[in-house]
Design an enzyme around this catalytic site. Structure first.
Site, short mmCIF file in Angstrom:
data_model
loop_
_atom_site.label_atom_id
_atom_site.label_comp_id
_atom_site.label_asym_id
_atom_site.label_seq_id
_atom_site.Cartn_x
_atom_site.Cartn_y
_atom_site.Cartn_z
N HIS A 96 -3.30 -3.58 -1.96
CA HIS A 96 -4.51 -2.93 -1.44
C HIS A 96 -4.32 -1.42 -1.61
CE1 HIS A 96 -5.00 -6.74 1.17
NE2 HIS A 96 -5.66 -6.85 0.04
N GLU B 117 -4.02 1.44 1.04
CA GLU B 117 -2.92 1.38 2.00
C GLU B 117 -1.73 2.16 1.44
OE1 GLU B 117 -4.82 -2.88 3.28
OE2 GLU B 117 -2.75 -2.88 2.59
N HIS C 263 2.04 -3.47 3.20
CA HIS C 263 0.62 -3.17 3.46
C HIS C 263 0.45 -2.19 4.62
CE1 HIS C 263 -1.45 -6.44 1.10
NE2 HIS C 263 -0.19 -6.83 1.03
N GLU D 224 3.32 -4.86 7.65
CA GLU D 224 2.13 -4.07 7.99
C GLU D 224 2.52 -2.82 8.76
OE1 GLU D 224 -0.95 -4.64 7.07
OE2 GLU D 224 -1.03 -6.77 6.52
#
Ligand code: ZN
Length: 379
Positions: free
Chosen positions: A174, A177, A267, A343
């Site tokens: 992504h 990010e 991410h 994350e």
């Protein structure tokens, strides 16, 4: 009176200007990804407002992909594009309003500290000067950029090459990010530090395959989530087509060639103000062995780095209900191995907040360096 201007015609630049006549009411629109409906990323430069109190209103924040991401969020700003700080920001559920008085005539603003394609190329080049690193170009993205994996290991290790664990780290599926790019930079810097005993043992006993940028096209285009064809790469792992998601196709092919023993897919999360991981609980192959490996990794990371925690995370996937298009799920199932999605927050780590910078590139770098400790615990 200065003449205001907003520019975004640069690497990862993204914004639409609705009104720029009144510095007290600058109206902006966060624009969608190039070929998809996702919208959240912005990056632009405000010119001509030195000493003038400005109010920037992001009119469509409430219609973006993750409106909850703007709750408790502060816009990131910089004068020199090296040091990024947070500015006063409010969100009423529809409009996000940021206020500041620029000290100079050019103020850069972004959703998160950017990481440019040039920085990515510099990282590949500097890592490749190490005798332990072998860069391999796997193929091209849709816009013709290289998809590169760095193979990092010590030629004279204590474990024969063929028996070493294959540790994969991929980042920035992504593209918005960007913390994932900073994370990999910190990881590589420590891994290639020959005075670091953790790195030395890791490189003598395992082989790292690091893909610092899975989605260079989306990154340059200023997309939040998709590549040049509008594909969300982290939903494409079951059957990636060369014409739609070549980035995944090439990396997956290399994984099938060399194997995977551990996989980290890095991410950022718009909503949760914590560092956390998501495993492969919902995949058909999830087993007590994988659960034990997950626990070993998480406990070792908690011990190594107070920024990591395991209290706040996504809800755990129900057995057999996993979306197999996610890299972590596909890899865990295909290779019966430990796989995590890592994350980091766009906002801040609520356990260790820093009101001046929030979560940022440097903290992501430090976190990336710290992940070598739990990887060592797995060996
Ligand atoms: Zn993501």
């Amino acid at each position: 009176m200065n003449l205001l201007h907003i520019s975004s015609a640069f690497d990862s630049g993204a914004i639409e200007v609705l009104s720029l006549t009144d510095p007290a009411d600058i109206q902006l629109r966060i624009r969608s990804d190039h070929a998809a409906d996702f919208a959240q990323w912005f990056h632009f430069c405000l010119h001509g407002a030195a000493g003038v109190p400005v109010t920037l209103r992001f009119m469509n924040a409430g219609q973006c992909s993750y409106p909850a991401g703007f709750k408790g969020y502060q816009v990131v700003a910089s004068y020199d594009r090296q040091h990024w700080f947070r500015i006063d920001t409010q969100f009423d559920g529809q409009v996000m309003t940021a206020r500041t008085t620029p000290a100079t005539q050019a103020l850069y603003l972004a959703y998160f500290e950017p990481y440019s394609y040039e920085q990515h190329l510099d990282l590949l080049a500097s890592a490749s000067t190490s005798p332990h690193t072998t860069p391999e170009r796997l193929g091209a993205s849709l816009d013709g950029r290289d998809i590169t994996v760095l193979r990092v290991t010590h030629a004279q290790g204590s474990v024969p090459l063929a028996e070493r664990k294959k540790i994969w780290v991929i980042a920035r599926q992504h593209p918005g990010e960007t913390m994932a790019a900073w994370f990999v930079e910190g990881l590589l810097e420590r891994l290639l530090d020959t005075s670091d005993s953790v790195s030395r043992v890791l490189l003598e006993q395992s082989v790292f395959y690091v893909v610092p940028n899975m989605n260079p096209d989306g990154a340059v285009r200023g997309n939040l989530r998709t590549n040049a064809a509008g594909a969300d790469l982290n939903r494409a792992w079951e059957s990636p087509a060369l014409e739609g998601a070549p980035e995944v196709f090439w990396v997956r092919q290399k994984m099938l060639e060399v194997g995977v023993d551990v996989s980290l897919d890095v991410h950022g999360d718009e909503g949760l103000p914590y560092v956390f991981v998501a495993g492969s609980e919902g995949t058909p192959g999830y087993s007590p062995r994988i659960a034990e490996l997950e626990a070993t990794f998480k406990n070792a990371w908690i011990a190594a780095c107070p920024d990591f925690q395991d209290t706040h995370h996504y809800s755990v996937g129900a057995p057999g209900k996993a979306n197999m298009g996610l890299a972590t799920h596909w890899v865990a199932q295909q290779f019966a191995c430990l796989a995590f999605t890592v994350e980091m927050p766009f906002k801040d780590n609520a356990n260790l907040p820093d009101p001046h910078v929030g979560w940022n590139g440097e903290r992501s770098r430090k976190l990336g360096a710290s992940v070598l400790q739990p990887l060592l615990a797995l060996l």
